[in-house]
Scaffold this motif. Structure first.
Motif, mmCIF file in Angstrom:
data_model
loop_
_atom_site.group_PDB
_atom_site.id
_atom_site.type_symbol
_atom_site.label_atom_id
_atom_site.label_comp_id
_atom_site.label_asym_id
_atom_site.label_seq_id
_atom_site.Cartn_x
_atom_site.Cartn_y
_atom_site.Cartn_z
ATOM 1 N N VAL A 251 0.832 -1.215 0.000
ATOM 2 C CA VAL A 251 0.000 0.000 0.000
ATOM 3 C C VAL A 251 0.865 1.263 0.000
ATOM 4 C CG1 VAL A 251 -2.060 -1.015 1.038
ATOM 5 C CG2 VAL A 251 -0.188 -0.256 2.527
ATOM 6 N N ARG A 252 2.086 1.150 -0.484
ATOM 7 C CA ARG A 252 3.057 2.243 -0.366
ATOM 8 C C ARG A 252 2.591 3.543 -1.024
ATOM 9 N NH1 ARG A 252 4.969 -1.772 -3.548
ATOM 10 N NH2 ARG A 252 5.242 -1.352 -5.771
ATOM 11 N N ASP A 253 1.755 3.463 -2.068
ATOM 12 C CA ASP A 253 1.352 4.673 -2.785
ATOM 13 C C ASP A 253 0.151 5.368 -2.164
ATOM 14 O OD1 ASP A 253 3.381 4.343 -4.691
ATOM 15 O OD2 ASP A 253 2.129 2.996 -5.890
ATOM 16 N N THR A 254 -0.636 4.656 -1.365
ATOM 17 C CA THR A 254 -1.897 5.217 -0.880
ATOM 18 C C THR A 254 -2.025 5.267 0.633
ATOM 19 O OG1 THR A 254 -2.961 3.038 -1.035
ATOM 20 C CG2 THR A 254 -3.162 4.512 -2.950
ATOM 21 N N VAL A 255 -1.145 4.598 1.364
ATOM 22 C CA VAL A 255 -1.303 4.492 2.813
ATOM 23 C C VAL A 255 -1.017 5.826 3.506
ATOM 24 C CG1 VAL A 255 1.082 3.797 3.334
ATOM 25 C CG2 VAL A 255 -0.806 2.995 4.791
ATOM 26 N N VAL A 256 -1.749 6.075 4.600
ATOM 27 C CA VAL A 256 -1.492 7.234 5.452
ATOM 28 C C VAL A 256 -1.272 6.736 6.874
ATOM 29 C CG1 VAL A 256 -2.810 8.840 4.032
ATOM 30 C CG2 VAL A 256 -3.949 7.650 5.899
ATOM 31 N N THR A 257 -0.484 7.496 7.633
ATOM 32 C CA THR A 257 -0.175 7.135 9.019
ATOM 33 C C THR A 257 -0.439 8.336 9.915
ATOM 34 O OG1 THR A 257 2.140 7.807 8.794
ATOM 35 C CG2 THR A 257 1.611 5.499 8.313
ATOM 36 N N ASN A 258 -0.719 8.052 11.183
ATOM 37 C CA ASN A 258 -0.934 9.134 12.137
ATOM 38 C C ASN A 258 0.361 9.479 12.870
ATOM 39 O OD1 ASN A 258 -0.754 6.893 13.811
ATOM 40 N ND2 ASN A 258 -2.469 7.485 15.114
ATOM 41 N N ASP A 259 0.248 10.030 14.075
ATOM 42 C CA ASP A 259 1.415 10.601 14.758
ATOM 43 C C ASP A 259 1.732 9.924 16.088
ATOM 44 O OD1 ASP A 259 -0.901 11.436 15.975
ATOM 45 O OD2 ASP A 259 -0.286 13.533 16.220
ATOM 46 N N ARG A 260 1.213 8.720 16.325
ATOM 47 C CA ARG A 260 1.406 8.074 17.628
ATOM 48 C C ARG A 260 2.391 6.905 17.494
ATOM 49 N NH1 ARG A 260 -4.581 8.631 20.504
ATOM 50 N NH2 ARG A 260 -5.014 10.710 19.667
ATOM 51 N N TRP A 261 3.666 7.259 17.386
ATOM 52 C CA TRP A 261 4.692 6.262 17.096
ATOM 53 C C TRP A 261 5.777 6.194 18.153
ATOM 54 C CZ3 TRP A 261 3.580 2.767 13.613
ATOM 55 C CH2 TRP A 261 2.652 3.080 12.619
ATOM 56 N N GLY A 262 5.674 6.992 19.199
ATOM 57 C CA GLY A 262 6.668 6.972 20.258
ATOM 58 C C GLY A 262 6.502 8.181 21.163
ATOM 59 N N ARG A 263 7.037 8.097 22.342
ATOM 60 C CA ARG A 263 6.933 9.178 23.309
ATOM 61 C C ARG A 263 7.453 10.488 22.715
ATOM 62 N NH1 ARG A 263 9.861 7.014 27.205
ATOM 63 N NH2 ARG A 263 11.758 8.058 26.495
ATOM 64 N N GLY A 264 6.607 11.512 22.751
ATOM 65 C CA GLY A 264 6.978 12.821 22.234
ATOM 66 C C GLY A 264 6.678 13.045 20.771
ATOM 67 N N ASP A 265 6.223 12.015 20.043
ATOM 68 C CA ASP A 265 5.954 12.168 18.612
ATOM 69 C C ASP A 265 4.592 12.798 18.334
ATOM 70 O OD1 ASP A 265 8.380 11.080 17.961
ATOM 71 O OD2 ASP A 265 7.599 9.090 17.472
ATOM 72 N N MET A 266 3.620 12.529 19.195
ATOM 73 C CA MET A 266 2.261 12.978 18.924
ATOM 74 C C MET A 266 2.216 14.495 18.781
ATOM 75 S SD MET A 266 -1.317 11.847 20.749
ATOM 76 C CE MET A 266 -0.991 12.566 22.347
ATOM 77 N N CYS A 267 1.550 14.934 17.715
ATOM 78 C CA CYS A 267 1.411 16.353 17.376
ATOM 79 C C CYS A 267 2.695 16.949 16.784
ATOM 80 C CB CYS A 267 0.943 17.180 18.575
ATOM 81 S SG CYS A 267 -0.148 18.556 18.114
#
Length: 466
Positions: A251-267
């Motif tokens: 799904v490399r061309d269409t996938v989206v990811t959010n921001d919850r990947w580790g401490r301090g990453d969110m936002c």
């Protein structure tokens, strides 16, 4: 053509082919992403996500069996919550464990095609199903969650796979998956935590194998990560996974990811930002964001103890949606299915009400962009806009109908050719210019049978000066 001409032409074709191949190889190499936030965030967000505006979140798991105090039931119980302790004493035998609930997660009325039809009718363009919450139970037959998954116990079904198939075969929605990086009481995780995350046994044996398995097997176009906050993204190996997701996954061309990947990453880091649950900044944001919004005012899963006043009305949900998209965000509206596999009538009603409004006003929603003004400071209206071949259309989403026979909007500056209509209603509205800016829209008396909505109304303004 003589033999020398033929050889020359063939030689030139070989050179052109080689050049074309090398150019393609160079471009392919140039587009590969490294496991650094600088590189990963250089990738453009696939356009479908911004255009979609509305998604449906679905929190479903073993926590749906007690259906009390919702999705953090096990954690709160283990940490001595008095209400849950009393609930268990009143209703279950001594020695009952959380694992015992799994046998009653039967999903006997689960009809993924019916779910898909309800999702389609809501007006949403994507769905994000919880594949695994912090309890660790996987809603698919994972090779990395032996005897704690929906195939080995409980329903004995591939809940993720069945919904993925139904959504793709019967709707135009994109299919996405939520996945928790951590698990409250997994011994491997607790050992890594006890080692101050200097070891990664849980990540290497559980979290990452599950994520790769999910993507390769179900090809989700949204990866909604969570459960990240206790450890860094280096511990979780998040950036390495996202680099693979963007470079080599199916799904490399269409996938989206959010921001919850580790401490301090969110936002701060990720494909798009969520920043917090129910994130609604009400001001224009520099980066694409999503508002994870619940229909239940306080909880994510189904609750047997819920009362009608615990649920937002369709009017309240549409208001939040208008505020969110006006500022450049999407809204991910959550429902909590039951343990027996149904979407409760209160949730279904809200989704269908929302979808009815969306069908009338979709012109102002899908593929729209934020305007120069978000909220009109003279009334409770929020703006979106679209550029067309003939100019720019501005849409004022009015959340409160005025008591007077006119609507004053402060932000628009009318030109000599400005026209005003209401989506879902035939005919034009007359107006007068107000100095130095703004317009008064004369509100025609509309019969109840002709009014397009009772929740919110969208005025379309064309050929404005601003």
């Amino acid at each position: 053509m003589n033999i020398n001409q033929h050889k020359s032409r063939k030689s030139n074709m070989d050179i052109y082919s080689l050049c074309f191949y090398l150019c393609c190889a160079y471009l392919s190499a140039a587009q590969r992403y490294e496991p650094t936030w600088e590189s990963l965030e250089s990738r453009s967000l696939p356009s479908w996500f911004d255009e979609a505006k509305l998604g449906i979140f679905m929190h479903w798991g073993v926590f749906s069996v007690p259906s009390y105090s919702a999705v953090w039931f096990w954690n709160n119980w283990k940490n001595g919550n008095k209400d849950i302790n009393n609930f268990m004493k009143r209703n279950y035998r001594p020695g009952y464990t959380y694992a015992d609930f799994a046998a009653d997660f039967k999903t006997e009325f689960y009809d993924p095609k019916r779910w898909a039809a309800i999702l389609q009718a809501s007006g949403a363009k994507y769905v994000v199903l919880v594949s695994k919450h912090h309890e660790g139970f996987t809603n698919w037959p994972s090779n990395y969650s032996w005897n704690w998954n929906s195939y080995d116990t409980g329903p004995h079904r591939d809940l993720v796979g069945e919904l993925a198939t139904a959504v793709r075969e019967t709707t135009d929605l994109r299919f996405g998956l939520y996945h928790s990086l951590y698990e409250w009481f997994n011994p491997l995780y607790l050992k890594d935590k006890g080692n101050n995350f200097t070891t990664q046994n849980f990540v290497k044996m559980k979290t990452m194998p599950e994520l790769y398995e999910l993507v390769n097997r179900y090809k989700p176009e949204v990866i909604w990560s969570d459960g990240d906050w206790e450890a860094s993204d280096s511990y979780w190996m998040s950036k390495e996974f996202i680099a693979w997701l963007y470079n080599d996954s199916p799904v490399r061309d269409t996938v989206v990811t959010n921001d919850r990947w580790g401490r301090g990453d969110m936002c701060h880091h990720g494909g798009y930002l969520t920043c917090s649950d129910r994130y609604n900044p009400k001001t224009l944001q520099k980066r694409k964001f999503e508002n994870p919004m619940t229909i239940d005012k306080n909880h994510w899963g189904s609750r047997r103890e819920a009362n009608i006043e615990d649920f937002y009305t369709s009017r309240e949900l549409i208001s939040t949606f208008a505020e969110t998209i006006s500022c450049g965000g999407n809204m991910l509206m959550n429902v909590g299915p039951t343990s027996y596999g149904t979407i409760q009538p209160i949730y279904e009603e809200r989704l269908l009400q929302f979808g009815k409004w969306m069908k009338i006003n979709e012109e102002a929603i899908y593929k729209s962009k934020p305007w120069t003004t978000q909220q009109d400071n003279a009334t409770n209206a929020w703006y979106t806009m679209k550029k067309t071949t003939s100019g720019t259309n501005v849409y004022a989403i009015l959340l409160d109908w005025p008591d007077k026979n006119y609507l004053y909007l402060n932000a628009p500056v009318a030109s000599s050719s400005t026209s005003i209509t209401m989506l879902g209603y035939s005919g034009y509205f007359s107006y007068s210019k107000v100095q130095p800016s703004g317009i008064n829209i004369i509100l025609t008396v509309i019969s109840f049978s002709k009014i397009p909505s009772t929740d919110a109304w969208v005025f379309k303004l064309t050929d404005l000066k601003n």
